[in-house]
Motif scaffolding. Sequence first.
Motif, short mmCIF file in Angstrom:
data_model
loop_
_atom_site.label_atom_id
_atom_site.label_comp_id
_atom_site.label_asym_id
_atom_site.label_seq_id
_atom_site.Cartn_x
_atom_site.Cartn_y
_atom_site.Cartn_z
N ASP A 192 4.64 61.69 -106.10
CA ASP A 192 5.84 61.62 -106.38
C ASP A 192 5.38 61.62 -108.08
O ASP A 192 6.60 61.58 -108.73
N ASN A 193 4.69 61.08 -108.89
CA ASN A 193 3.90 61.33 -110.31
C ASN A 193 3.79 62.58 -110.26
O ASN A 193 3.03 63.08 -112.35
N GLY A 194 3.30 63.66 -109.84
CA GLY A 194 3.43 65.07 -109.41
C GLY A 194 1.78 65.32 -110.13
O GLY A 194 1.59 66.24 -111.12
N LEU A 195 0.78 64.17 -109.34
CA LEU A 195 -0.27 64.66 -109.89
C LEU A 195 -0.84 65.34 -108.78
O LEU A 195 -0.80 64.49 -107.68
N THR A 196 -1.66 65.85 -108.27
CA THR A 196 -2.63 66.90 -107.71
C THR A 196 -3.54 66.42 -106.82
O THR A 196 -4.67 64.78 -107.71
N GLY A 197 -3.57 66.29 -106.04
CA GLY A 197 -5.22 65.75 -104.91
C GLY A 197 -5.36 66.35 -103.28
O GLY A 197 -3.93 66.24 -102.85
N ASP A 198 -6.68 66.25 -103.53
CA ASP A 198 -6.27 66.89 -101.73
C ASP A 198 -6.87 65.73 -101.09
O ASP A 198 -6.87 65.68 -100.29
N ASN A 199 -7.19 64.41 -101.39
CA ASN A 199 -7.10 63.52 -100.59
C ASN A 199 -6.28 62.46 -100.85
O ASN A 199 -6.12 61.47 -100.19
N THR A 200 -4.70 62.62 -101.12
CA THR A 200 -4.23 61.88 -100.66
C THR A 200 -3.76 61.18 -99.43
O THR A 200 -3.42 60.18 -99.14
N ILE A 201 -4.30 62.48 -98.30
CA ILE A 201 -4.17 61.39 -96.96
C ILE A 201 -5.57 61.70 -96.28
O ILE A 201 -5.91 63.00 -96.59
N LYS A 202 -6.13 60.47 -96.08
CA LYS A 202 -7.61 60.69 -96.41
C LYS A 202 -8.20 59.87 -94.64
O LYS A 202 -7.36 58.93 -93.83
N ASN A 203 -8.68 60.69 -93.51
CA ASN A 203 -9.39 60.83 -91.95
C ASN A 203 -9.74 59.20 -92.38
O ASN A 203 -11.00 58.97 -93.19
N PRO A 204 -9.89 58.15 -91.97
CA PRO A 204 -9.74 56.66 -91.91
C PRO A 204 -11.61 56.72 -91.37
O PRO A 204 -12.66 55.79 -91.89
N THR A 224 -14.28 55.06 -97.25
CA THR A 224 -15.65 54.74 -98.28
C THR A 224 -15.55 53.17 -97.78
O THR A 224 -16.82 52.71 -96.95
N THR A 225 -14.86 52.45 -97.42
CA THR A 225 -14.19 51.25 -97.48
C THR A 225 -14.43 50.61 -95.19
O THR A 225 -13.46 49.69 -95.19
N GLY A 226 -14.25 51.89 -95.07
CA GLY A 226 -13.62 51.66 -93.66
C GLY A 226 -13.87 51.01 -92.88
O GLY A 226 -13.67 50.46 -91.84
N ASP A 227 -15.60 50.20 -92.96
CA ASP A 227 -15.89 49.63 -92.44
C ASP A 227 -16.31 48.22 -92.69
O ASP A 227 -16.98 47.14 -91.83
N THR A 246 -12.26 47.31 -87.78
CA THR A 246 -12.70 46.99 -89.01
C THR A 246 -11.25 47.98 -89.56
O THR A 246 -10.45 48.11 -89.13
N LYS A 247 -11.39 48.44 -90.98
CA LYS A 247 -9.96 48.56 -91.22
C LYS A 247 -9.99 49.96 -91.27
O LYS A 247 -8.80 50.46 -90.51
N SER A 248 -11.05 50.85 -90.44
CA SER A 248 -10.77 52.42 -90.44
C SER A 248 -9.91 51.81 -88.64
O SER A 248 -9.67 53.40 -88.53
N GLU A 249 -10.98 51.27 -88.09
CA GLU A 249 -10.39 51.02 -86.57
C GLU A 249 -9.02 50.74 -86.39
O GLU A 249 -8.14 51.71 -85.54
N ALA A 250 -8.95 49.66 -87.25
CA ALA A 250 -7.17 49.27 -87.87
C ALA A 250 -6.61 50.30 -87.53
O ALA A 250 -5.57 49.97 -87.14
N SER A 251 -6.71 51.01 -88.75
CA SER A 251 -5.89 52.61 -89.01
C SER A 251 -5.81 52.62 -87.66
O SER A 251 -4.32 53.49 -87.74
N LYS A 252 -7.02 52.91 -87.59
CA LYS A 252 -6.37 54.10 -86.03
C LYS A 252 -5.58 53.79 -84.82
O LYS A 252 -4.99 53.89 -84.16
#
Length: 95
Positions: free
Chosen positions: A29-41, A45-48, A75-81
């Motif tokens: 929404d801010n007009g910024l580009t990036g390919d990591n907007t949605i990243k696999n849990p 890097t802090t998923g554990d 963990t963070k990634s397990e909770a997200s899934k």
Amino acid sequence: MLTIKIYSLMINREELNESEKKDGQSVNDNGLTGDNTIKNPDDWTTGDEPMTGAQGSYLKTLSDEAGEDFNEKLTKSEASKRIDELQHKTGRGLS
């Protein structure tokens, strides 16, 4: 002068949108580009680390609604899934 700057920002936003179509990158929404907007849990890097308080609270609510056990040790990634799984099961939080 202000009008020129606003117009310039509008043009830059349009250029970013065009580059999104060409490069396959997302534009937030801010007009910024990036390919990591949605990243696999699994790639976080802090998923554990232990899940956040917000994740735990929402996961507890979803678990209760789904009639399933709540695991407070995820963990963070397990909770997200798990949140994704339970959202699909309960229909909660899906657009």
